[in-house]
Design a protein around this motif. Structure first.
Motif, PDB file in Angstrom:
ATOM      1  N   ASP A 123       3.565  16.363   1.239  1.00 20.74           N
ATOM      2  CA  ASP A 123       3.917  17.715   1.684  1.00 20.74           C
ATOM      3  C   ASP A 123       2.743  18.680   1.477  1.00 20.74           C
ATOM      4  OD1 ASP A 123       6.437  17.029   2.544  1.00 20.74           O
ATOM      5  OD2 ASP A 123       7.448  17.680   0.694  1.00 20.74           O
ATOM      6  N   HIS A 158       0.071  18.039   4.157  1.00 25.62           N
ATOM      7  CA  HIS A 158       0.487  18.579   5.458  1.00 25.62           C
ATOM      8  C   HIS A 158       0.455  20.103   5.476  1.00 25.62           C
ATOM      9  CE1 HIS A 158       2.661  14.595   6.507  1.00 25.62           C
ATOM     10  NE2 HIS A 158       1.547  14.698   7.198  1.00 25.62           N
ATOM     11  N   ARG A 214      -3.732  15.014   7.184  1.00 24.98           N
ATOM     12  CA  ARG A 214      -2.893  13.922   7.682  1.00 24.98           C
ATOM     13  C   ARG A 214      -2.643  12.930   6.550  1.00 24.98           C
ATOM     14  NH1 ARG A 214      -2.569  12.498  13.011  1.00 24.98           N
ATOM     15  NH2 ARG A 214      -2.808  10.309  12.405  1.00 24.98           N
ATOM     16  N   ASP A 233       1.867  10.407   8.953  1.00 20.85           N
ATOM     17  CA  ASP A 233       1.356  10.500  10.318  1.00 20.85           C
ATOM     18  C   ASP A 233       1.092   9.114  10.891  1.00 20.85           C
ATOM     19  OD1 ASP A 233       0.839  13.525  10.721  1.00 20.85           O
ATOM     20  OD2 ASP A 233       0.005  13.088   8.744  1.00 20.85           O
TER      21      ASP A 233
END
Length: 313
Positions: free
Chosen positions: A162, A165, A170, A203
């Protein structure tokens, strides 16, 4: 004799970058290795030396000769690129600036969650597009703690992902197919469940097929006959049956070797090639392959569970 001025390995390849196949370079730098160094299957720390900042830069410069023209570069350290005890901050920044100036579009690195903090991320993500690989291995805290001895929780992974991001980075999540202590069928189920659980934080997901590295706890289990590396058919099953919104890739390292993922010995090569083709194309049609040993694999799945996970073939 291991030289602190020479990388462990450098090779060219092809990888997915934003759903396109591009030229890539993989560099394994020789550092002091992973500070945790307690995972039962990992022998990478044996490659470590007490490399100074100047040594690591010298390794990187020698590796750059092979990286020319690569859009994607992967730099691994057999540990954590973001651990300052392995890769000093000044070295990290010099490496990133050099790659940015070369026109590399994305850098892939690896780190354990405990080294992923806001300061380090802001520094590297301010320089270029970076994808950070985290070896989650399994979404099960029970498997990760008691069978692998990974040393962090799923919550630790999720918080790190988290944070990455939130700062524009990524996340590449590594999953391990067939940790010791799981039967082949349990391992398939664990990998598929872990892929679903990791998807919201990832990702891209990389399925790593367990191999038996020297001087590890896993090697001792293998020598006693209580562990068999995964069948390649098991990897095919996970790749074909998982339905994810992010790419699921696999590079079957050591395919066909006794210590690596293998089938019958006849089909290993073309099954491994099919897995690599799927990883680049994400087309399940690549996995429309067969061999007479596939029926043996199916029977092994069934009987292993009845024999409490003891490998049969």
């Amino acid at each position: 004799m291991k030289s602190a001025r020479s990388p462990v390995a450098v090779w060219r390849g092809r990888d997915l970058l934003d759903n396109k196949i591009v030229e890539s370079t993989t560099v394994i730098l020789r550092t002091r290795g992973c500070r945790w160094n307690r995972c039962v299957m990992c022998g990478y720390a044996q490659e470590g030396v007490d490399a100074s900042a100047e040594d690591i830069i010298a390794q990187f410069i020698s590796a750059l000769k092979k990286a020319e023209g690569s859009e994607l570069v992967k730099i691994y350290t057999s540990g954590s690129f973001l651990d300052p005890a392995e890769v000093p901050e000044a070295v990290r920044l010099e490496i990133l600036r050099s790659l940015r100036d070369m026109g590399v579009r994305r850098l892939v690195i690896e780190s354990r969650p405990e080294y992923i903090d806001r300061t380090a991320l802001e520094q590297i993500l301010g320089l270029m597009d970076v994808e950070i690989g985290i070896g989650l291995e399994s979404s099960s805290d029970l498997v990760r703690s008691h069978l692998i001895n990974k040393g962090f929780t799923f919550s630790d992974f999720a918080k790190a992902a988290d944070l990455i991001h939130s700062l524009g980075g990524r996340v590449k999540t590594y999953l391990l197919l067939k940790p010791p202590g799981l039967s082949e069928m349990e391992a398939i189920a664990d990998a598929m469940r872990s892929a679903r659980d990791a998807e919201p934080y990832s990702d891209i997901i990389s399925l790593n097929l367990c191999n038996v590295q020297r001087n590890t706890q896993l090697e001792r289990m293998w020598q006693r006959g209580v562990y068999r590396p995964p069948w390649l058919w098991s990897a095919v099953e996970v790749l074909r049956e998982s339905s994810l919104r992010v790419p699921l890739i696999c590079d079957p390292v050591g395919a066909g070797a006794k210590r690596g993922p293998h089938n019958c010995g006849v089909c290993d090569g073309f099954v491994a090639d099919a897995i690599r083709s799927f990883s680049l194309s994400q087309s399940r049609s690549c996995l429309n392959i067969d061999c007479t040993c596939r029926s043996v694999w199916r029977k092994a799945l069934e009987l292993e569970d009845l024999s409490f996970g003891t490998p049969l073939v």
